[in-house]
Design a protein around this motif. Sequence first.
Motif, PDB file in Angstrom:
ATOM      1  N   LYS A   1      -8.604  27.509 -17.820  1.00 31.36           N
ATOM      2  CA  LYS A   1      -8.627  26.755 -19.062  1.00 31.36           C
ATOM      3  C   LYS A   1      -7.420  25.820 -19.154  1.00 31.36           C
ATOM      4  N   ALA A   2      -6.443  26.010 -18.267  1.00 32.80           N
ATOM      5  CA  ALA A   2      -5.292  25.120 -18.206  1.00 32.80           C
ATOM      6  C   ALA A   2      -5.401  24.133 -17.048  1.00 32.80           C
ATOM      7  N   ASP A   3      -6.594  24.021 -16.456  1.00 32.67           N
ATOM      8  CA  ASP A   3      -6.814  23.098 -15.342  1.00 32.67           C
ATOM      9  C   ASP A   3      -7.444  21.818 -15.888  1.00 32.67           C
ATOM     10  N   PRO A   4      -6.712  20.704 -15.870  1.00 31.25           N
ATOM     11  CA  PRO A   4      -7.254  19.468 -16.460  1.00 31.25           C
ATOM     12  C   PRO A   4      -8.495  18.953 -15.764  1.00 31.25           C
ATOM     13  N   THR A   5      -8.651  19.260 -14.460  1.00 32.51           N
ATOM     14  CA  THR A   5      -9.812  18.730 -13.737  1.00 32.51           C
ATOM     15  C   THR A   5     -11.125  19.320 -14.230  1.00 32.51           C
ATOM     16  N   ILE A   6     -11.060  20.522 -14.828  1.00 32.87           N
ATOM     17  CA  ILE A   6     -12.279  21.121 -15.383  1.00 32.87           C
ATOM     18  C   ILE A   6     -12.786  20.273 -16.548  1.00 32.87           C
ATOM     19  N   TYR A   7     -11.882  19.945 -17.479  1.00 37.60           N
ATOM     20  CA  TYR A   7     -12.268  19.148 -18.650  1.00 37.60           C
ATOM     21  C   TYR A   7     -12.649  17.727 -18.236  1.00 37.60           C
ATOM     22  N   ALA A   8     -11.918  17.165 -17.271  1.00 42.55           N
ATOM     23  CA  ALA A   8     -12.215  15.807 -16.828  1.00 42.55           C
ATOM     24  C   ALA A   8     -13.582  15.743 -16.151  1.00 42.55           C
ATOM     25  N   ALA A   9     -13.944  16.804 -15.430  1.00 45.53           N
ATOM     26  CA  ALA A   9     -15.261  16.846 -14.796  1.00 45.53           C
ATOM     27  C   ALA A   9     -16.358  16.837 -15.860  1.00 45.53           C
ATOM     28  N   ILE A  10     -16.164  17.632 -16.902  1.00 46.73           N
ATOM     29  CA  ILE A  10     -17.136  17.648 -17.998  1.00 46.73           C
ATOM     30  C   ILE A  10     -17.203  16.264 -18.640  1.00 46.73           C
ATOM     31  N   GLY A  11     -16.031  15.634 -18.802  1.00 41.05           N
ATOM     32  CA  GLY A  11     -15.990  14.279 -19.362  1.00 41.05           C
ATOM     33  C   GLY A  11     -16.746  13.282 -18.510  1.00 41.05           C
ATOM     34  N   SER A  12     -16.696  13.458 -17.184  1.00 43.10           N
ATOM     35  CA  SER A  12     -17.402  12.522 -16.305  1.00 43.10           C
ATOM     36  C   SER A  12     -18.917  12.666 -16.456  1.00 43.10           C
TER      37      SER A  12
ATOM     38  N   ALA B   1      -8.231  17.415 -21.222  1.00 39.85           N
ATOM     39  CA  ALA B   1      -7.637  17.351 -19.891  1.00 39.85           C
ATOM     40  C   ALA B   1      -6.208  16.821 -19.980  1.00 39.85           C
ATOM     41  N   TYR B   2      -6.023  15.770 -20.758  1.00 38.61           N
ATOM     42  CA  TYR B   2      -4.693  15.181 -20.915  1.00 38.61           C
ATOM     43  C   TYR B   2      -3.725  16.168 -21.566  1.00 38.61           C
ATOM     44  N   LYS B   3      -4.249  16.951 -22.484  1.00 35.63           N
ATOM     45  CA  LYS B   3      -3.417  17.900 -23.225  1.00 35.63           C
ATOM     46  C   LYS B   3      -2.821  18.971 -22.315  1.00 35.63           C
ATOM     47  N   VAL B   4      -3.579  19.407 -21.294  1.00 30.76           N
ATOM     48  CA  VAL B   4      -3.086  20.482 -20.417  1.00 30.76           C
ATOM     49  C   VAL B   4      -2.537  19.956 -19.092  1.00 30.76           C
ATOM     50  N   ALA B   5      -2.664  18.656 -18.852  1.00 34.50           N
ATOM     51  CA  ALA B   5      -2.196  18.099 -17.582  1.00 34.50           C
ATOM     52  C   ALA B   5      -0.676  18.190 -17.485  1.00 34.50           C
ATOM     53  N   LYS B   6      -0.193  18.584 -16.313  1.00 31.80           N
ATOM     54  CA  LYS B   6       1.251  18.685 -16.089  1.00 31.80           C
ATOM     55  C   LYS B   6       1.828  17.311 -15.758  1.00 31.80           C
TER      56      LYS B   6
END
Length: 394
Positions: free
Chosen positions: A240-251, A309-314
């Motif tokens: 849940k802290a992996d931004p690529t998961i949310y970005a994938a859903i966004g795509s 994704a931006y919120k959890v991105a390091k």
Amino acid sequence: MKNFKKFLGSGAIAAVIGLFGVTQGFAQGGCDDVEGQTESYTQFTANFQSKDPDKMQLALDAGKVFLEKYGACEDLKQQTDYIKPWVPRLETNIPIRRKEIILERLFARFDDSIKAKNTTQIYAVGREILAADPGNPNVIMVMGGAGFVDAAKEKATNVDDAIRYAKTALDFAKNPTTKFPKKRADGAETAGAFDFEYSRKEAVDQMTYILGYLQFYANKDKKSGLPYYFELTQTSDRFKADPTIYAAIGSYYTDEAQRIGKEITPLITKLNDPATPDEEKIELDKQIKAKEAVYKAYEERTLDAFGRAYKVAKNTTPAEKKYRDDLYAAIQAIYKSRFPDTTSSVDAWLSTATAKPMPNPLSEVTPVVEEETTTSAAPAGAASGKTAAAVSRP
């Protein structure tokens, strides 16, 4: 009486007496056959505790001979009593030991395949092991986890196998009655081997991620990958802290918006054509507005997912900073498309949206119906497919 005397006088009585003597001699000869007793007993004692199944078989055969020939001999009772329980043990243990030897050789090949990260070989040898030892949790977990090795490559292979075994491993991990055979120093029970050894929770998270990734990228079937990715955002502390998961859903949302945008464009062209009858234009205008309402809803879903994704991105390494900057650029472009006339801050919108529970990506979007305006052009569009891909795939 004469005939009877004649019979007694014949050689038949001698044969009967001779047969009786031979029978007695055989019985007595068994117990007196010291050489045979010694040979059988020595063969048995030399091999019955061996781990070589061929030698174990020699012991079993010798033990059976000893019991058959000399088991009734009183002076051999001690030896007989010692051999008797070993016969059924050997009959049971010999096939077990033969199977163990086969598995030992297979596991040596399996370990070599894991170390080499050769997924084709992992699956081939793993299938052989599972044929001999169905349900082996260590093998199941390795075969499930190995799917990501090839999936992360540009040209994935073994995708069907990877999905099948990841599902098997996930079902195994989610079943509370299954046993994980290993234990770490911290007491956590695990299954698998080398880089593919997981606790139950780790296995659930990893297999769920692998299945989402394989569907999303290897199979290019984003919709089938969504349930796995969404589950991770709800249940996995790690993912849940992996931004690529949310970005994938966004795509996925971006793809849907673009699909609808392509449906709108020819409708607008026809609407603006002077040759189109006024009655048809009225119907076209209704269709366009309905599709635009859904389009805007997908834009907002995209903003929501990219915002999370931006919120959890390091932002600690140059690569992480670039990824985060790319995310923010995509968010700004989508926000400008969705709210072209707003003076509100994109950051304020994101703060409000991401504070709410994340919508299930498979749920229907709610069309955004706004004040009517004259339709004369296609929607500006969400982030391009190129931008979406750049911020979605790890």
